[in-house]
Design a protein around this motif. Sequence first.
Motif, PDB file in Angstrom:
ATOM      1  N   LEU A  67      52.475  55.200  64.961  1.00  0.00           N
ATOM      2  CA  LEU A  67      52.898  56.256  64.043  1.00  0.00           C
ATOM      3  C   LEU A  67      54.037  55.799  63.141  1.00  0.00           C
ATOM      4  CD1 LEU A  67      52.667  59.398  66.362  1.00  0.00           C
ATOM      5  CD2 LEU A  67      50.924  58.375  64.876  1.00  0.00           C
ATOM      6  N   TRP A 124      52.398  53.476  60.487  1.00  0.00           N
ATOM      7  CA  TRP A 124      51.072  53.955  60.097  1.00  0.00           C
ATOM      8  C   TRP A 124      50.617  53.380  58.755  1.00  0.00           C
ATOM      9  CZ3 TRP A 124      46.604  55.872  61.433  1.00  0.00           C
ATOM     10  CH2 TRP A 124      45.831  56.638  60.553  1.00  0.00           C
ATOM     11  N   PRO A 178      51.140  60.846  60.692  1.00  0.00           N
ATOM     12  CA  PRO A 178      52.055  60.693  61.831  1.00  0.00           C
ATOM     13  C   PRO A 178      52.756  61.986  62.229  1.00  0.00           C
ATOM     14  CG  PRO A 178      52.281  58.840  60.339  1.00  0.00           C
ATOM     15  CD  PRO A 178      51.421  59.843  59.638  1.00  0.00           C
TER      16      PRO A 178
END
Length: 430
Positions: free
Chosen positions: A196, A199, A311
């Motif tokens: 995340l 990303w 995310p």
Amino acid sequence: MTWTNWARSQRAEPREVDAPLTIESVRRAVERVAARGGTMRPVGSGHSFSGAARPDDAQLRLDGLTGLLDVDRERRRATVLAGTRIRDLSLLLAQHGLALDNLGDVDVQTIAGAISTGTHGTGLAHRSIGASVVAATLVAGDGSLVRVSVEERPDLLPAVRLGLGALGVLVDVTLQCVPAFALDAVETTVALDAVLDDWMGLLERTDHFECYWFAATRVAATKSNTRVDGPLRPRSAVGRFVDERLLTDVGHRALLALGALVPATAAPLNELSARLLPRGRFVEPSHEVFAAPRAVRFRELEYGLPVEAVPEALREIDRALRRADLVLTFPFELRAAAADDAHLSTALGRDTGYIAAHRWWREDPRPLFEIVEPILLAHDGRPHWGKLHSLRAPELAERFPGFAAFAQARDELDPARVFASSWTRRVLGA
């Protein structure tokens, strides 16, 4: 005769079923249903989770319209009958040194079904399957044949590239292909926060990146696919059997059953599943890497978001599931794809990240979807037409900028609404 889709989320009792073997027989079937004032829905493999293929009256099955009609090697274009399964199409194209630029993670759909519902695949520099359509022939609501291409009625292409079966029956499509290529696949388990936090970087550095996250864990199974010419380093037959049958099919089915029977085991089972999912590194033809068998049935909700929103949206989902004490034994899937121009595309005008929520078909998906969907909507999400969602036409018109333009194309090609159903009335209106 009862029809059900693959996920067992839709069921119908068609008044009549047509299974034409020629384009002319498709045209006659549409004329016959239109003449009696009925309605008809075309269906391919029935792999959509939504009611897109569910008929109220007549059903037209495209299984008999299969095969490659023409290959233009110079322009790398292939014309194929609409009922051809993607799995078979990939093999046919490979014989000519060609491939589709992008594929989804299953290949049992007919090419018409994949195009008509917006199957998108992965890769920030690669668009949906429908975006590769440069020409198509469809049977309109009055039974006439309509040819649409980049040279002839190009104004209709953005509608036909994702038509929901509401414009007419696709009978053949011409696809812009690419030279056949292989994928260097690296599958591993990493920390969720690492994915995340990086990303956008992962998407920009990797040709095709996707991630699977099991709720209540802090790990993610990732797939990073790089386009290469070779040499191939395929998995062994034994390795493929272990990956795709023992672990993905039998093993996952057993873990799902145990998690449903003993909910307290769901979190540790998710951790185990995340560790077992990756298959190491191998190099195989693109169509063998993009798609994998899906023997375990499930129900799915998927939304396309502005790619940079993924995310935070997933972190919100994680927090919401923890508050609800809801632990799932099926993973979330994260992907991204390039912007395209189809009127009803989730990626119309924007690079798009996708979050998909799944639940085993023997479990009620509503508690999960009722938590996840509002979060995705709050991040400017657009629902995938082949997946389950709760929105109706007025809400969808606000989220899809091309909604009104699609309605105009529909009015031209099917003014009598021969291809309408209760589902199309819900999502498209009158």
